[in-house]
Design an enzyme around this catalytic site. Sequence first.
Site, PDB file in Angstrom:
ATOM      1  N   ASP A  30       0.846  -1.190   0.000  1.00 19.10           N
ATOM      2  CA  ASP A  30       0.000   0.000   0.000  1.00 19.10           C
ATOM      3  C   ASP A  30       0.885   1.246   0.000  1.00 19.10           C
ATOM      4  OD1 ASP A  30      -2.363   1.819   0.818  1.00 19.10           O
ATOM      5  OD2 ASP A  30      -3.281  -0.166   0.814  1.00 19.10           O
TER       6      ASP A  30
ATOM      7  N   HIS B 172      -3.514   6.222   3.299  1.00 17.15           N
ATOM      8  CA  HIS B 172      -4.299   5.081   2.816  1.00 17.15           C
ATOM      9  C   HIS B 172      -3.821   3.772   3.453  1.00 17.15           C
ATOM     10  CE1 HIS B 172      -5.831   2.084  -0.106  1.00 17.15           C
ATOM     11  NE2 HIS B 172      -6.761   2.989  -0.390  1.00 17.15           N
TER      12      HIS B 172
ATOM     13  N   SER C  55     -11.221  -0.387  -1.187  1.00 14.50           N
ATOM     14  CA  SER C  55      -9.963  -0.444  -0.436  1.00 14.50           C
ATOM     15  C   SER C  55     -10.215  -0.697   1.039  1.00 14.50           C
ATOM     16  CB  SER C  55      -9.185   0.864  -0.587  1.00 14.50           C
ATOM     17  OG  SER C  55      -8.611   0.979  -1.849  1.00 14.50           O
TER      18      SER C  55
END
Length: 298
Positions: free
Chosen positions: A29, A61, A242
């Site tokens: 990620d 994220h 996600s």
Amino acid sequence: MDRVRKQISCEKVYLRGLTGKGIGIGVLDSGVSRHPDLKKCVYRFKDFVYERSEIYDDSGHGTFVCGVLSGDGTLSEGKYRGIAPDARLYVGKVLQKDGDGDYENLVKGLEWLLENKERFQLRLINISAGSKQKDIDEQVAIKLKRVNDLIQKAYDSNILVVTAAGNSGPQIGSVSDIGAASSSICVGCHDGNYKFPNTVMCEEYSGRGPSNYVLKKPDIVAPGTTIVSCGINGYCTKSGTSMATPIVTGALALAYEKFPRKNAMDMKHKLIYSADDLGEPWNKQGWGMINVEKLTKY
């Protein structure tokens, strides 16, 4: 995350003592920050974008994804803890600050995890990154094939790769090129009967199958709208596939703790056959909504 854990039937599983203890999870990620909730679960970090040595996340994220997976809820007195708080995370930074990335860094991240699979006691890899490109040139196609080959190699090594369906729906065939891989667990997002006023629900834009490789994608869905988890500072709210992806990865960590001898094929079958049918079209829900209590039974 307090809502999610109840919705996918985690509570009885925790009462049986399952927390993902000893299960290694690779996370590819944007990195991970030094969030108090993640202090105990991040075991390794490697930067494939800028080659920095210290742990960091310039996007947020990856920190969010790690929180959904294994945050212990320190700052919220457990309210926003992740699905498998005792799992071990091995984080590779493959995404830039803006969330963009390239297949080359993803390949490097997958190779790193597979080279260390025994050392990391790796059972799962989470890729909460999805892209759907209309026109793929020859060079990109070669790199994408390499990614898919490595996902297959992981599967053959009894490591499940859990990928996001992407947020390019609702058009048919909008599932992410990464999530489309036949041996991956492709996760779409759906919040079941939950509705949030003045909010676009994630199932409205979750990537739809079929894929370029197999007709039936995604494989499964999990909640993905207004999820609260770790941010670079405190907590934040995000929506999309996600967010749904690490919910499934965390649930599989609980299942692997219960059934450590199951191979990847058996665990994939157990996952999809224990899902709750939402009555949606296949290319929207796959086998249905993840149910952790059913997944960890027998």
